[in-house]
Write a protein that holds these residues in place. Structure first.
Motif, PDB file in Angstrom:
ATOM      1  N   ARG A  26      45.225  37.249  50.385  1.00 47.51           N
ATOM      2  CA  ARG A  26      44.017  37.481  51.170  1.00 47.51           C
ATOM      3  C   ARG A  26      43.436  38.860  50.885  1.00 47.51           C
ATOM      4  O   ARG A  26      44.127  39.752  50.383  1.00 47.51           O
ATOM      5  N   GLU A  27      42.168  39.013  51.250  1.00 46.65           N
ATOM      6  CA  GLU A  27      41.527  40.338  51.175  1.00 46.65           C
ATOM      7  C   GLU A  27      40.870  40.663  52.511  1.00 46.65           C
ATOM      8  O   GLU A  27      40.344  39.751  53.159  1.00 46.65           O
ATOM      9  N   PRO A  28      40.817  41.927  52.958  1.00 47.05           N
ATOM     10  CA  PRO A  28      41.572  42.986  52.315  1.00 47.05           C
ATOM     11  C   PRO A  28      43.070  42.781  52.546  1.00 47.05           C
ATOM     12  O   PRO A  28      43.452  42.336  53.619  1.00 47.05           O
ATOM     13  N   GLY A  29      43.885  43.088  51.550  1.00 49.96           N
ATOM     14  CA  GLY A  29      45.331  42.932  51.680  1.00 49.96           C
ATOM     15  C   GLY A  29      45.958  42.354  50.423  1.00 49.96           C
ATOM     16  O   GLY A  29      45.417  42.495  49.344  1.00 49.96           O
ATOM     17  N   GLY A  30      47.111  41.719  50.608  1.00 46.75           N
ATOM     18  CA  GLY A  30      47.750  41.033  49.495  1.00 46.75           C
ATOM     19  C   GLY A  30      48.725  41.871  48.678  1.00 46.75           C
ATOM     20  O   GLY A  30      49.370  41.350  47.777  1.00 46.75           O
ATOM     21  N   LEU A  45      33.071  50.434  52.493  1.00 44.53           N
ATOM     22  CA  LEU A  45      32.866  49.689  51.246  1.00 44.53           C
ATOM     23  C   LEU A  45      33.871  50.123  50.178  1.00 44.53           C
ATOM     24  O   LEU A  45      34.506  49.284  49.522  1.00 44.53           O
ATOM     25  N   PHE A  46      34.031  51.450  50.017  1.00 40.54           N
ATOM     26  CA  PHE A  46      34.962  51.935  48.993  1.00 40.54           C
ATOM     27  C   PHE A  46      36.399  51.536  49.320  1.00 40.54           C
ATOM     28  O   PHE A  46      37.190  51.274  48.413  1.00 40.54           O
ATOM     29  N   LEU A  47      36.723  51.472  50.605  1.00 47.13           N
ATOM     30  CA  LEU A  47      38.088  51.049  50.971  1.00 47.13           C
ATOM     31  C   LEU A  47      38.308  49.578  50.621  1.00 47.13           C
ATOM     32  O   LEU A  47      39.367  49.205  50.117  1.00 47.13           O
ATOM     33  N   TYR A  48      37.303  48.729  50.890  1.00 47.74           N
ATOM     34  CA  TYR A  48      37.427  47.321  50.492  1.00 47.74           C
ATOM     35  C   TYR A  48      37.626  47.214  48.985  1.00 47.74           C
ATOM     36  O   TYR A  48      38.451  46.434  48.498  1.00 47.74           O
ATOM     37  N   GLU A  49      36.856  48.020  48.239  1.00 44.57           N
ATOM     38  CA  GLU A  49      36.943  47.928  46.775  1.00 44.57           C
ATOM     39  C   GLU A  49      38.268  48.507  46.261  1.00 44.57           C
ATOM     40  O   GLU A  49      38.833  48.002  45.291  1.00 44.57           O
ATOM     41  N   ALA A  50      38.758  49.566  46.938  1.00 47.60           N
ATOM     42  CA  ALA A  50      40.047  50.149  46.549  1.00 47.60           C
ATOM     43  C   ALA A  50      41.166  49.133  46.774  1.00 47.60           C
ATOM     44  O   ALA A  50      42.027  48.914  45.907  1.00 47.60           O
ATOM     45  N   ALA A  51      41.125  48.491  47.943  1.00 39.91           N
ATOM     46  CA  ALA A  51      42.137  47.472  48.255  1.00 39.91           C
ATOM     47  C   ALA A  51      42.060  46.348  47.216  1.00 39.91           C
ATOM     48  O   ALA A  51      43.072  45.811  46.762  1.00 39.91           O
ATOM     49  N   ARG A  52      40.840  46.020  46.820  1.00 44.31           N
ATOM     50  CA  ARG A  52      40.622  44.920  45.853  1.00 44.31           C
ATOM     51  C   ARG A  52      41.192  45.271  44.476  1.00 44.31           C
ATOM     52  O   ARG A  52      41.857  44.444  43.854  1.00 44.31           O
ATOM     53  N   ALA A  53      40.954  46.499  44.019  1.00 43.33           N
ATOM     54  CA  ALA A  53      41.454  46.901  42.694  1.00 43.33           C
ATOM     55  C   ALA A  53      42.978  46.783  42.667  1.00 43.33           C
ATOM     56  O   ALA A  53      43.571  46.267  41.712  1.00 43.33           O
ATOM     57  N   LYS A 104      47.920  48.280  53.872  1.00 45.34           N
ATOM     58  CA  LYS A 104      47.744  49.535  54.627  1.00 45.34           C
ATOM     59  C   LYS A 104      46.260  49.876  54.737  1.00 45.34           C
ATOM     60  O   LYS A 104      45.780  50.310  55.777  1.00 45.34           O
ATOM     61  N   ILE A 105      45.540  49.680  53.640  1.00 45.56           N
ATOM     62  CA  ILE A 105      44.093  49.939  53.672  1.00 45.56           C
ATOM     63  C   ILE A 105      43.434  48.987  54.673  1.00 45.56           C
ATOM     64  O   ILE A 105      42.554  49.373  55.441  1.00 45.56           O
ATOM     65  N   ARG A 106      43.876  47.731  54.693  1.00 47.58           N
ATOM     66  CA  ARG A 106      43.336  46.739  55.637  1.00 47.58           C
ATOM     67  C   ARG A 106      43.456  47.231  57.083  1.00 47.58           C
ATOM     68  O   ARG A 106      42.519  47.116  57.867  1.00 47.58           O
ATOM     69  N   LYS A 107      44.642  47.801  57.394  1.00 44.30           N
ATOM     70  CA  LYS A 107      44.875  48.284  58.748  1.00 44.30           C
ATOM     71  C   LYS A 107      43.851  49.369  59.108  1.00 44.30           C
ATOM     72  O   LYS A 107      43.280  49.365  60.195  1.00 44.30           O
ATOM     73  N   VAL A 108      43.624  50.286  58.170  1.00 39.77           N
ATOM     74  CA  VAL A 108      42.655  51.363  58.420  1.00 39.77           C
ATOM     75  C   VAL A 108      41.265  50.764  58.644  1.00 39.77           C
ATOM     76  O   VAL A 108      40.571  51.105  59.610  1.00 39.77           O
ATOM     77  N   ILE A 109      40.861  49.844  57.768  1.00 38.25           N
ATOM     78  CA  ILE A 109      39.513  49.271  57.876  1.00 38.25           C
ATOM     79  C   ILE A 109      39.329  48.556  59.215  1.00 38.25           C
ATOM     80  O   ILE A 109      38.318  48.715  59.887  1.00 38.25           O
ATOM     81  N   LEU A 110      40.327  47.738  59.579  1.00 37.94           N
ATOM     82  CA  LEU A 110      40.141  46.898  60.767  1.00 37.94           C
ATOM     83  C   LEU A 110      40.336  47.671  62.070  1.00 37.94           C
ATOM     84  O   LEU A 110      39.825  47.269  63.107  1.00 37.94           O
TER      85      LEU A 110
END
Ligand code: TYD
Length: 210
Positions: A43-47, A69-77, A53-59
């Motif tokens: 899943r995104e963000p996550g996986g 936006l950059f956090l979503y993209e960082a998590a994605r990379a 961890k980035i997902r937790k910060v975003i949500l």
């Protein structure tokens, strides 16, 4: 650029809140596994551990939309590098709950960031990797909100926000219609909807193998 050979099949699932996406993905995974197909469910963000961890910060936090936006993209990379590409190069079918179309629908269309810039960042984070099939689990936003049981801060923004998100998915679908397969979430039981997704996947994989 990574040169890993992609032999698997990448399917993403998109939709507004309460569309029944998560249940559907689990039903699809079960059916593919019964056919002896190796599946990676993510899943995104996550996986990955970093991306979760980035997902937790975003949500959990409120922040500037560009930061988000950059956090979503960082998590994605990270997710692509650690989970998606390795699975695809092993020939697995990757089922991913949300992907780049969510960023277009939420951050660009609903929150008002530039569609073109979000698309460019999506491309940078994915290095151009696109799903072979995207399932739009479509639901009337009001019905969806009534169904969503675990309200996070997006859900609190109500029907008008969900309408905008839905319109964002429809815009993305208009740009690349062949990538999408749409199912109305009220049009069958989770099992029936999952059967439809599996049939569509088998058709497209068959077409790819000629
Ligand atoms: P989640 O609880 O997983 O929602 P859902 O079950 O509806 O998928 O939370 C993920 C939230 O993140 C969801 O509200 C959509 C949002 N999101 C974005 O805004 N942009 C993105 O790029 C992604 C991947 C998710």
């Amino acid at each position: 650029m990574r040169s890993t050979k992609i032999t698997g099949f990448f399917i993403t699932f998109e939709g507004t809140e309460g569309a029944g996406k998560s249940t559907l993905i689990r039903e699809v995974a079960k059916r593919l596994e019964l056919r002896g197909i190796a599946v990676t469910l993510t899943r995104e963000p996550g996986g990955t551990s970093v991306a979760e961890k980035i997902r937790k910060v975003i949500l959990e936090e409120t922040m500037d939309p560009w930061t988000e936006l950059f956090l979503y993209e960082a998590a994605r990379a990270e997710h692509l590098a650690e989970t998606v590409r390795p699975a695809l190069s092993q020939g697995r079918v990757v089922l991913c709950d949300r992907f780049t179309d969510s960023t277009l629908a939420y951050q660009a269309h609903a929150r008002g960031l530039s569609w073109t810039k979000v698309k460019a960042l999506n491309r940078a984070a994915t290095q151009g990797l696109q799903p072979q099939l995207t399932i739009l689990v479509d639901v009337d936003p009001e019905t969806g909100l009534r169904r969503a049981r675990d309200p996070n801060r997006f859900e609190k923004e109500g029907v008008a926000f969900q309408e905008k998100v839905r319109a964002g998915f429809l815009k993305s679908r208009r740009e690349q219609p062949r990538r999408w397969f749409t199912i109305r979430s009220e049009s069958g039981s989770p099992a029936e909807l999952a059967e439809r997704v599996v049939r569509e996947f088998l058709k497209r994989r068959g077409a790819r193998h000629g």
